[in-house]
Scaffold this active site. Structure first.
Site, PDB file in Angstrom:
ATOM      1  N   ARG A 158       0.830  -1.221   0.000  1.00  0.00           N
ATOM      2  CA  ARG A 158       0.000   0.000   0.000  1.00  0.00           C
ATOM      3  C   ARG A 158       0.863   1.271   0.000  1.00  0.00           C
ATOM      4  O   ARG A 158       0.502   2.258   0.625  1.00  0.00           O
ATOM      5  CB  ARG A 158      -0.941   0.034   1.212  1.00  0.00           C
ATOM      6  CG  ARG A 158      -1.946  -1.093   1.279  1.00  0.00           C
ATOM      7  CD  ARG A 158      -2.978  -0.959   0.158  1.00  0.00           C
ATOM      8  NE  ARG A 158      -4.138  -1.809   0.379  1.00  0.00           N
ATOM      9  CZ  ARG A 158      -4.204  -3.108   0.071  1.00  0.00           C
ATOM     10  NH1 ARG A 158      -3.174  -3.706  -0.500  1.00  0.00           N
ATOM     11  NH2 ARG A 158      -5.302  -3.787   0.295  1.00  0.00           N
ATOM     12  N   SER A 228     -10.694  -0.886   3.193  1.00  0.00           N
ATOM     13  CA  SER A 228      -9.996  -1.154   4.460  1.00  0.00           C
ATOM     14  C   SER A 228      -9.602   0.170   5.095  1.00  0.00           C
ATOM     15  O   SER A 228      -8.950   0.988   4.455  1.00  0.00           O
ATOM     16  CB  SER A 228      -8.727  -1.958   4.220  1.00  0.00           C
ATOM     17  OG  SER A 228      -9.023  -3.223   3.698  1.00  0.00           O
ATOM     18  N   GLU A 319      -5.052   3.009   6.951  1.00  0.00           N
ATOM     19  CA  GLU A 319      -4.699   2.749   5.558  1.00  0.00           C
ATOM     20  C   GLU A 319      -5.306   3.861   4.704  1.00  0.00           C
ATOM     21  O   GLU A 319      -4.716   4.288   3.705  1.00  0.00           O
ATOM     22  CB  GLU A 319      -5.234   1.372   5.158  1.00  0.00           C
ATOM     23  CG  GLU A 319      -4.647   0.799   3.864  1.00  0.00           C
ATOM     24  CD  GLU A 319      -5.525   1.062   2.664  1.00  0.00           C
ATOM     25  OE1 GLU A 319      -4.969   1.175   1.564  1.00  0.00           O
ATOM     26  OE2 GLU A 319      -6.754   1.170   2.825  1.00  0.00           O
TER      27      GLU A 319
HETATM   28  N1  EPU Z   1     -11.289 -11.622   9.857  1.00  0.00           N
HETATM   29  C1  EPU Z   1     -11.896 -11.738  11.073  1.00  0.00           C
HETATM   30  N2  EPU Z   1     -13.201 -11.342  11.207  1.00  0.00           N
HETATM   31  C2  EPU Z   1     -13.904 -10.873  10.140  1.00  0.00           C
HETATM   32  C3  EPU Z   1     -13.283 -10.746   8.871  1.00  0.00           C
HETATM   33  C4  EPU Z   1     -11.961 -11.127   8.755  1.00  0.00           C
HETATM   34  O1  EPU Z   1     -11.273 -12.190  12.038  1.00  0.00           O
HETATM   35  O2  EPU Z   1     -15.074 -10.543  10.326  1.00  0.00           O
HETATM   36  C5  EPU Z   1      -9.868 -12.038   9.719  1.00  0.00           C
HETATM   37  C6  EPU Z   1      -9.785 -13.480   9.304  1.00  0.00           C
HETATM   38  O3  EPU Z   1      -8.703 -14.055   9.983  1.00  0.00           O
HETATM   39  C7  EPU Z   1      -9.481 -13.386   7.819  1.00  0.00           C
HETATM   40  C8  EPU Z   1      -8.591 -12.172   7.820  1.00  0.00           C
HETATM   41  O4  EPU Z   1      -9.213 -11.269   8.736  1.00  0.00           O
HETATM   42  O5  EPU Z   1      -8.831 -14.519   7.360  1.00  0.00           O
HETATM   43  C9  EPU Z   1      -8.356 -11.526   6.466  1.00  0.00           C
HETATM   44  O6  EPU Z   1      -9.585 -11.041   5.939  1.00  0.00           O
HETATM   45  P1  EPU Z   1      -9.724 -10.701   4.370  1.00  0.00           P
HETATM   46  O7  EPU Z   1      -9.347 -11.880   3.565  1.00  0.00           O
HETATM   47  O8  EPU Z   1     -11.056 -10.100   4.160  1.00  0.00           O
HETATM   48  O9  EPU Z   1      -8.552  -9.646   4.073  1.00  0.00           O
HETATM   49  P2  EPU Z   1      -7.941  -8.436   4.898  1.00  0.00           P
HETATM   50  O10 EPU Z   1      -6.539  -8.777   5.268  1.00  0.00           O
HETATM   51  O11 EPU Z   1      -8.845  -8.043   5.999  1.00  0.00           O
HETATM   52  C10 EPU Z   1      -6.873  -7.294   2.786  1.00  0.00           C
HETATM   53  C11 EPU Z   1      -6.846  -5.952   2.151  1.00  0.00           C
HETATM   54  C12 EPU Z   1      -8.119  -5.713   1.358  1.00  0.00           C
HETATM   55  C13 EPU Z   1      -8.234  -6.789   0.300  1.00  0.00           C
HETATM   56  C14 EPU Z   1      -8.251  -8.152   1.001  1.00  0.00           C
HETATM   57  C15 EPU Z   1      -8.258  -9.287  -0.002  1.00  0.00           C
HETATM   58  C16 EPU Z   1      -5.472  -4.529   3.573  1.00  0.00           C
HETATM   59  C17 EPU Z   1      -5.465  -3.387   4.538  1.00  0.00           C
HETATM   60  N3  EPU Z   1      -6.673  -4.924   3.159  1.00  0.00           N
HETATM   61  O12 EPU Z   1      -7.914  -7.285   3.766  1.00  0.00           O
HETATM   62  O13 EPU Z   1      -7.979  -4.456   0.693  1.00  0.00           O
HETATM   63  O14 EPU Z   1      -9.413  -6.633  -0.472  1.00  0.00           O
HETATM   64  O15 EPU Z   1      -7.053  -8.296   1.812  1.00  0.00           O
HETATM   65  O16 EPU Z   1      -7.022  -9.357  -0.638  1.00  0.00           O
HETATM   66  O17 EPU Z   1      -4.414  -5.015   3.207  1.00  0.00           O
HETATM   67  C18 EPU Z   1      -8.430  -2.117   0.799  1.00  0.00           C
HETATM   68  O18 EPU Z   1      -7.217  -1.950   0.819  1.00  0.00           O
HETATM   69  O19 EPU Z   1      -9.230  -1.143   0.829  1.00  0.00           O
HETATM   70  C19 EPU Z   1      -8.961  -3.480   0.772  1.00  0.00           C
HETATM   71  C20 EPU Z   1     -10.273  -3.743   0.818  1.00  0.00           C
END
Ligand code: EPU
Length: 323
Positions: A158, A228, A319
């Site tokens: 990012r 995010s 972010e």
């Molecule tokens: N999780 C929870 N509770 C929830 C939802 C998620 O505990 O209600 C935990 C779980 O362990 C899950 C983990 O969070 O496995 C990861 O969740 P997710 O796969 O949705 O991804 P993220 O790490 O939360 C990142 C990016 C997103 C991107 C997704 C998919 C960042 C800050 N965010 O989110 O990017 O879409 O991966 O690749 O790196 C953005 O930057 O605006 C964005 C949406």
């Protein structure tokens, strides 16, 4: 080029939070930007905005917002540059339709090509920066257009050189390259499950990514948000707890999902004024009825940061860019 004074910014951002800018310039090319540089009636600082999908104006902006004219009809032709104002998802859709592998994992990310490059937007195991061949950038200190490559851009999670030197460079256009022998990337999250029994063509992967996104993230047209809100923190090993999900990094630190930390602190669905933590993905702070103020969002942000710090001794960083 169009100049407006004291323009409302809410419609220019996906968050939809009210704030005004002292001046708003809608520009199309480098010539327009040179006019802006020469026009002393336009207040400084200058702030470039693309799709406004990662921005929170925390109050009225005393400078000039430079809004890239978005081109909804732009066509992507393989081997030719696209403008920084092209809608990122149009690019992803057209690339997938043409059978090009690479950008399909970025499908559904709101915003423009220019904005995506500045923050190295990423999702489902891909980041836009890895596909950049060269970009032309406008230097607001000299008025010159420079051609720069991927190394110059210094992409990381990012982040890019354009973000580090905020306010200096603006993307004019970008040429992407996609290796022909690239394999589909399905390791992240539920993608491989979504695609079980289906040949992972770029189009099929795109559709799977859109389904997963739609099941977790608010629809930008219906619910205000900037995606995010926090970065996933890099955590020292001594702070990891046994049940904490983690992704080990070469540095010895571990990347921990901020969503998990926020979830554990009980914030899903929590509201402050018109702002709310999205119940299906607590990494997103949203504006469900388009009634939130910047201070509602910042109150919720600070409460989350304090709670996560208190419970886990981990400091979350935003972010979403705060202006
Ligand atoms: N999780 C929870 N509770 C929830 C939802 C998620 O505990 O209600 C935990 C779980 O362990 C899950 C983990 O969070 O496995 C990861 O969740 P997710 O796969 O949705 O991804 P993220 O790490 O939360 C990142 C990016 C997103 C991107 C997704 C998919 C960042 C800050 N965010 O989110 O990017 O879409 O991966 O690749 O790196 C953005 O930057 O605006 C964005 C949406």
């Amino acid at each position: 080029m169009k100049i407006e004074r004291w323009a409302e910014l809410a419609p220019l951002t996906t968050f939809g939070i009210p704030a005004r800018t002292a001046a708003l310039v809608t520009w199309a090319d480098a010539e327009d930007l040179r006019h802006v540089m020469a026009d002393e009636s336009l207040p400084r600082p200058l702030k470039a905005v693309g799709g406004g999908s990662n921005l929170l104006f925390t109050g009225d902006f005393e400078g000039t917002v430079l809004l890239r004219e978005v081109r909804p009809d732009e066509r992507f032709v393989p081997g030719l540059p696209v403008s920084g104002g092209m809608v990122l998802d149009d690019f992803c859709r057209q690339a997938a339709d043409a059978g090009i592998r690479g950008p399909e994992n970025l499908s559904g990310i709101p915003g423009t090509i220019g904005g995506a490059l500045v923050q190295n937007a990423g999702a489902y195991g891909a980041e836009i920066g890895e596909f950049l061949a060269v970009a032309r950038v406008f230097d607001l200190t000299s008025g010159e257009v420079m051609t720069v490559n991927r190394e110059w851009m210094q992409f990381s999670y990012r982040h890019s050189r354009l973000k580090a030197e905020e306010g200096r460079y603006i993307i004019i256009d970008a040429l992407f390259e996609f290796p022909e022998d690239a394999a589909p990337r399905l390791d992240y999250g539920n993608l491989s499950r979504e695609l079980q029994g289906v040949e992972p063509t770029p189009l099929a992967v795109r559709q799977a990514v859109l389904r997963v996104r739609n099941s977790k993230l608010p629809q930008p047209a219906e619910v205000g948000s900037a995606g995010s809100f926090f970065r996933n923190p890099e955590v020292a090993p001594e702070l990891l707890e046994p049940d904490m999900p983690r992704f080990l990094l070469p540095s010895g630190l571990a990347k921990v999902p901020a969503a998990w930390l926020i979830d554990r602190c009980g914030f899903k669905g929590v509201r402050r004024g018109g702002a709310m933590v999205w119940p299906l993905q607590p990494l997103v702070i949203c504006n469900p009825e388009f009634k939130a103020t910047a201070s509602d969002v910042v109150t919720l942000e600070n409460e989350i940061i304090s709670a996560v710090k208190e419970r886990f001794n981990i400091t979350l960083l935003a972010e979403v860019e705060h202006v």
